[in-house]
Design a protein around this motif. Structure first.
Motif, PDB file in Angstrom:
ATOM      1  N   ILE A 121       0.852  -1.208   0.000  1.00  0.00           N
ATOM      2  CA  ILE A 121       0.000   0.000   0.000  1.00  0.00           C
ATOM      3  C   ILE A 121       0.882   1.251   0.000  1.00  0.00           C
ATOM      4  O   ILE A 121       0.636   2.210  -0.731  1.00  0.00           O
ATOM      5  N   HIS A 122       1.937   1.202   0.805  1.00  0.00           N
ATOM      6  CA  HIS A 122       2.858   2.336   0.862  1.00  0.00           C
ATOM      7  C   HIS A 122       3.441   2.628  -0.529  1.00  0.00           C
ATOM      8  O   HIS A 122       3.411   3.767  -1.013  1.00  0.00           O
ATOM      9  N   LEU A 123       3.946   1.574  -1.191  1.00  0.00           N
ATOM     10  CA  LEU A 123       4.532   1.766  -2.530  1.00  0.00           C
ATOM     11  C   LEU A 123       3.480   2.212  -3.542  1.00  0.00           C
ATOM     12  O   LEU A 123       3.779   2.995  -4.450  1.00  0.00           O
ATOM     13  N   SER A 124       2.255   1.712  -3.395  1.00  0.00           N
ATOM     14  CA  SER A 124       1.179   2.124  -4.315  1.00  0.00           C
ATOM     15  C   SER A 124       0.966   3.629  -4.222  1.00  0.00           C
ATOM     16  O   SER A 124       0.906   4.336  -5.237  1.00  0.00           O
ATOM     17  N   LEU A 125       0.855   4.131  -2.988  1.00  0.00           N
ATOM     18  CA  LEU A 125       0.587   5.561  -2.797  1.00  0.00           C
ATOM     19  C   LEU A 125       1.759   6.400  -3.292  1.00  0.00           C
ATOM     20  O   LEU A 125       1.573   7.418  -3.966  1.00  0.00           O
ATOM     21  N   LEU A 126       2.981   5.946  -2.989  1.00  0.00           N
ATOM     22  CA  LEU A 126       4.165   6.683  -3.450  1.00  0.00           C
ATOM     23  C   LEU A 126       4.217   6.691  -4.979  1.00  0.00           C
ATOM     24  O   LEU A 126       4.494   7.719  -5.610  1.00  0.00           O
ATOM     25  N   SER A 127       3.940   5.540  -5.590  1.00  0.00           N
ATOM     26  CA  SER A 127       4.019   5.449  -7.050  1.00  0.00           C
ATOM     27  C   SER A 127       2.940   6.290  -7.727  1.00  0.00           C
ATOM     28  O   SER A 127       3.115   6.741  -8.856  1.00  0.00           O
ATOM     29  N   LEU A 128       1.826   6.485  -7.033  1.00  0.00           N
ATOM     30  CA  LEU A 128       0.762   7.341  -7.579  1.00  0.00           C
ATOM     31  C   LEU A 128       1.047   8.820  -7.321  1.00  0.00           C
ATOM     32  O   LEU A 128       0.267   9.681  -7.713  1.00  0.00           O
ATOM     33  N   GLY A 129       2.132   9.099  -6.612  1.00  0.00           N
ATOM     34  CA  GLY A 129       2.535  10.495  -6.375  1.00  0.00           C
ATOM     35  C   GLY A 129       1.719  11.170  -5.283  1.00  0.00           C
ATOM     36  O   GLY A 129       1.579  12.399  -5.267  1.00  0.00           O
ATOM     37  N   ILE A 130       1.153  10.389  -4.392  1.00  0.00           N
ATOM     38  CA  ILE A 130       0.311  10.970  -3.325  1.00  0.00           C
ATOM     39  C   ILE A 130       1.176  11.434  -2.150  1.00  0.00           C
ATOM     40  O   ILE A 130       2.120  10.732  -1.754  1.00  0.00           O
ATOM     41  N   ALA A 155      -7.670   7.834  -8.045  1.00  0.00           N
ATOM     42  CA  ALA A 155      -6.993   6.551  -8.258  1.00  0.00           C
ATOM     43  C   ALA A 155      -7.518   5.507  -7.274  1.00  0.00           C
ATOM     44  O   ALA A 155      -7.950   5.848  -6.163  1.00  0.00           O
ATOM     45  N   ILE A 156      -7.453   4.249  -7.698  1.00  0.00           N
ATOM     46  CA  ILE A 156      -7.927   3.162  -6.815  1.00  0.00           C
ATOM     47  C   ILE A 156      -6.750   2.263  -6.434  1.00  0.00           C
ATOM     48  O   ILE A 156      -6.027   1.766  -7.295  1.00  0.00           O
ATOM     49  N   VAL A 157      -6.584   2.066  -5.120  1.00  0.00           N
ATOM     50  CA  VAL A 157      -5.668   1.037  -4.601  1.00  0.00           C
ATOM     51  C   VAL A 157      -6.583  -0.008  -3.967  1.00  0.00           C
ATOM     52  O   VAL A 157      -7.162   0.240  -2.908  1.00  0.00           O
ATOM     53  N   GLU A 158      -6.770  -1.131  -4.637  1.00  0.00           N
ATOM     54  CA  GLU A 158      -7.710  -2.129  -4.100  1.00  0.00           C
ATOM     55  C   GLU A 158      -6.988  -2.993  -3.058  1.00  0.00           C
ATOM     56  O   GLU A 158      -6.055  -3.734  -3.389  1.00  0.00           O
ATOM     57  N   ASP A 159      -7.469  -2.913  -1.822  1.00  0.00           N
ATOM     58  CA  ASP A 159      -6.858  -3.690  -0.738  1.00  0.00           C
ATOM     59  C   ASP A 159      -7.540  -5.063  -0.691  1.00  0.00           C
ATOM     60  O   ASP A 159      -8.597  -5.240  -0.082  1.00  0.00           O
ATOM     61  N   ALA A 160      -6.894  -6.018  -1.358  1.00  0.00           N
ATOM     62  CA  ALA A 160      -7.416  -7.392  -1.410  1.00  0.00           C
ATOM     63  C   ALA A 160      -6.618  -8.290  -0.463  1.00  0.00           C
ATOM     64  O   ALA A 160      -6.503  -9.496  -0.678  1.00  0.00           O
ATOM     65  N   ALA A 161      -6.086  -7.677   0.600  1.00  0.00           N
ATOM     66  CA  ALA A 161      -5.257  -8.417   1.575  1.00  0.00           C
ATOM     67  C   ALA A 161      -5.936  -9.698   2.036  1.00  0.00           C
ATOM     68  O   ALA A 161      -5.285 -10.719   2.244  1.00  0.00           O
ATOM     69  N   GLN A 162      -7.262  -9.623   2.212  1.00  0.00           N
ATOM     70  CA  GLN A 162      -7.998 -10.752   2.805  1.00  0.00           C
ATOM     71  C   GLN A 162      -8.768 -11.550   1.764  1.00  0.00           C
ATOM     72  O   GLN A 162      -9.585 -12.384   2.125  1.00  0.00           O
ATOM     73  N   ALA A 163      -8.544 -11.261   0.488  1.00  0.00           N
ATOM     74  CA  ALA A 163      -9.502 -11.759  -0.511  1.00  0.00           C
ATOM     75  C   ALA A 163      -8.867 -12.465  -1.705  1.00  0.00           C
ATOM     76  O   ALA A 163      -9.436 -12.429  -2.800  1.00  0.00           O
ATOM     77  N   ILE A 164      -7.744 -13.126  -1.501  1.00  0.00           N
ATOM     78  CA  ILE A 164      -7.189 -13.840  -2.654  1.00  0.00           C
ATOM     79  C   ILE A 164      -8.197 -14.892  -3.148  1.00  0.00           C
ATOM     80  O   ILE A 164      -8.771 -15.622  -2.341  1.00  0.00           O
ATOM     81  N   GLY A 165      -8.416 -14.897  -4.453  1.00  0.00           N
ATOM     82  CA  GLY A 165      -9.328 -15.880  -5.045  1.00  0.00           C
ATOM     83  C   GLY A 165     -10.766 -15.412  -5.131  1.00  0.00           C
ATOM     84  O   GLY A 165     -11.584 -16.044  -5.799  1.00  0.00           O
ATOM     85  N   SER A 166     -11.106 -14.308  -4.457  1.00  0.00           N
ATOM     86  CA  SER A 166     -12.479 -13.801  -4.533  1.00  0.00           C
ATOM     87  C   SER A 166     -12.703 -13.187  -5.913  1.00  0.00           C
ATOM     88  O   SER A 166     -11.740 -12.789  -6.587  1.00  0.00           O
ATOM     89  N   GLU A 167     -13.974 -13.105  -6.311  1.00  0.00           N
ATOM     90  CA  GLU A 167     -14.272 -12.588  -7.649  1.00  0.00           C
ATOM     91  C   GLU A 167     -15.482 -11.675  -7.616  1.00  0.00           C
ATOM     92  O   GLU A 167     -16.383 -11.864  -6.807  1.00  0.00           O
ATOM     93  N   PHE A 168     -15.468 -10.722  -8.542  1.00  0.00           N
ATOM     94  CA  PHE A 168     -16.622  -9.864  -8.789  1.00  0.00           C
ATOM     95  C   PHE A 168     -16.894  -9.911 -10.282  1.00  0.00           C
ATOM     96  O   PHE A 168     -16.028  -9.551 -11.083  1.00  0.00           O
ATOM     97  N   LYS A 169     -18.066 -10.419 -10.637  1.00  0.00           N
ATOM     98  CA  LYS A 169     -18.454 -10.555 -12.052  1.00  0.00           C
ATOM     99  C   LYS A 169     -17.360 -11.219 -12.882  1.00  0.00           C
ATOM    100  O   LYS A 169     -16.954 -10.725 -13.943  1.00  0.00           O
ATOM    101  N   GLY A 170     -16.799 -12.295 -12.340  1.00  0.00           N
ATOM    102  CA  GLY A 170     -15.839 -13.101 -13.097  1.00  0.00           C
ATOM    103  C   GLY A 170     -14.418 -12.581 -13.075  1.00  0.00           C
ATOM    104  O   GLY A 170     -13.520 -13.236 -13.608  1.00  0.00           O
ATOM    105  N   ARG A 171     -14.193 -11.404 -12.477  1.00  0.00           N
ATOM    106  CA  ARG A 171     -12.808 -10.886 -12.371  1.00  0.00           C
ATOM    107  C   ARG A 171     -12.307 -11.042 -10.954  1.00  0.00           C
ATOM    108  O   ARG A 171     -13.050 -10.878  -9.991  1.00  0.00           O
ATOM    109  N   LYS A 172     -11.007 -11.296 -10.836  1.00  0.00           N
ATOM    110  CA  LYS A 172     -10.427 -11.558  -9.522  1.00  0.00           C
ATOM    111  C   LYS A 172     -10.306 -10.279  -8.679  1.00  0.00           C
ATOM    112  O   LYS A 172      -9.942  -9.209  -9.191  1.00  0.00           O
ATOM    113  N   ALA A 173     -10.584 -10.414  -7.411  1.00  0.00           N
ATOM    114  CA  ALA A 173     -10.322  -9.335  -6.452  1.00  0.00           C
ATOM    115  C   ALA A 173      -8.855  -8.932  -6.572  1.00  0.00           C
ATOM    116  O   ALA A 173      -7.979  -9.785  -6.740  1.00  0.00           O
ATOM    117  N   GLY A 174      -8.605  -7.653  -6.514  1.00  0.00           N
ATOM    118  CA  GLY A 174      -7.234  -7.156  -6.625  1.00  0.00           C
ATOM    119  C   GLY A 174      -6.923  -6.638  -8.018  1.00  0.00           C
ATOM    120  O   GLY A 174      -5.899  -5.981  -8.223  1.00  0.00           O
TER     121      GLY A 174
END
Ligand SMILES: Cc1ncc(COP(=O)(O)O)c(C=O)c1O
Length: 386
Positions: free
Chosen positions: A61-70, A150-169
């Motif tokens: 999450i830290h690297l995501s925010l830094l890479s997005l320039g936040i 920008a969206i940083v999707e926190d899928a820490a707890q959701a490996i393998g979960s899906e929304f409309k056929g696409r994987k969480a994360g």
């Protein structure tokens, strides 16, 4: 009496073989071989272009925010109900966390609350796929895209979960995962950042290695940055677990179905939701008690503990924590986030480790039923007293 722990992994001979191979051979020219295999397989599984293995999801999450320039002056919206790791990196980069309310069924970020929290300073949102569920990504993405957030999707707890056929994360500018020992896929400690954006991928690679270009052999640092790398032993463990991911997810779903079956007779409970078109991987089986029973999570946890059952509290709203006492945003959230404050006092996570068996689930459910029945009887007899 054997205690029933709240969570834990499923390790087989495969994991032991991969880690043994890594500790034996993943040195010299092979030092990064397991990282490369784990990252490629992970990106393919999630359905994204890039994956970077890291020491934790917090660092992702830290690297995501830094890479997005936040940075300072920016606001980042996070759901009030989550582990503090979703929000803490917002403070690391000097930005301000804004705590939005959650949806009463999914317990994930509410798109309407997210929209209501937007200001001209909002630069990103961190929807959290809570307890293995997935946020309503159509609605969240709609608000984010319309407002250039920008969206940083926190899928820490959701490996393998899906929304409309696409994987969480896979729904954000970046997605982040945790491989902490309690998670469905574990490397002991560890994390992953995934992204389809080449610019974020390149920037995160530099930031995670003390500000030097990937492949640099001259130890020539262009900037002061971070050291966020996973070890090859962890990568080997992660690869073995990933090759078994459908088995791990199926077991999680089976554990949830056992709980559903054994708790079906209780009508005063809300359990994890699975909306049509969503695959919930039920990282933590959770019950929310009807507030009218007057049983708070602390009481239930203490009584379960007396019976050898380890439970966890549903997350406290971040805005209620001493960590954010000083924050004006937390004060506003305490007034605004009705759903978070209604759910949290009555929510309990039940043992959800991958070593749960149907008989252990029955034992936990019988204990919970006994606690709830005793409560109902005690209240009833008290009310009979004139
Ligand atoms: C929702 C959420 N986000 C982030 C994290 C942080 O993960 P890690 O402990 O790997 O840094 C966790 C860890 O449990 C989490 O549950």
């Amino acid at each position: 009496m054997e205690r029933i722990p709240i969570s834990g992994p499923w390790i087989t001979e495969k994991e032991i073989a991969y880690v043994t191979d890594a500790v034996t051979n993943a040195w010299y020219a092979n030092a990064n071989s397991y990282h490369a295999r784990f990252e490629q397989a992970f990106a393919a599984y999630i359905g994204v272009h890039h994956a970077i293995s890291l020491p934790s999801c917090t660092s992702a999450i830290h690297l995501s925010l830094l890479s997005l320039g936040i940075g300072p002056g920016d606001e980042v919206i996070v759901p009030d109900i989550t582990w503090i790791a979703s929000a803490a990196p917002v403070s690391y980069v000097g930005a301000t966390p804004v705590f939005a309310d959650v949806d009463r069924e999914t317990w994930c970020l509410s798109a309407s609350s997210f929209e209501a929290c937007l200001t001209p300073r909002t630069k990103a949102v961190i929807p959290v796929d809570l307890y293995g569920n997935v946020s309503d990504m159509d609605a969240i993405r709609g608000v984010a895209l319309a407002n250039r957030v920008a969206i940083v999707e926190d899928a820490a707890q959701a490996i393998g979960s899906e929304f409309k056929g696409r994987k969480a994360g896979s729904f954000g500018d970046t997605g982040v995962f945790s491989f902490h020992g309690s998670k469905t896929l574990t490397t002991g400690e560890g994390g992953m950042l995934v992204t389809d954006r080449d610019d974020i991928f390149r920037r995160a690679l530099v930031l995670r290695d003390h500000g030097r270009q990937p492949g640099d052999t001259m130890f020539f640092n262009a900037e002061v940055a971070y050291k966020y790398k996973m070890s090859s032993l962890q990568a080997a463990l992660g690869l073995a677990q990933l090759e078994r991911i459908e088995e791990l997810v199926a077991r999680k779903r089976e554990i949830f179905s056992w709980y559903q079956q054994h708790l079906a007779s209780l009508d005063r409970l809300q359990m994890n939701h699975e909306a049509t078109g969503t695959r919930n991987t039920f990282w933590m089986v959770t019950v929310i008690l009807d507030p009218r029973m007057g049983l708070r999570k602390e009481t239930v946890m203490a009584q379960m503990n007396e019976r050898g059952i380890q439970c966890r509290p549903f997350f406290h709203p971040l805005s209620s924590l001493p960590a954010y006492n000083h924050s004006e945003q937390a004060r506003m959230a305490r007034e605004r986030n009705r759903t978070s404050y209604r759910l949290s006092p009555y929510g309990v996570n039940l043992p959800s480790g991958l070593n749960m068996t149907q008989s252990k689930v029955k034992f936990v459910c019988d204990a919970l039923k006994e606690i709830l029945n005793r409560r109902v009887l005690t209240r009833a007899s008290r009310e009979e007293v004139p």
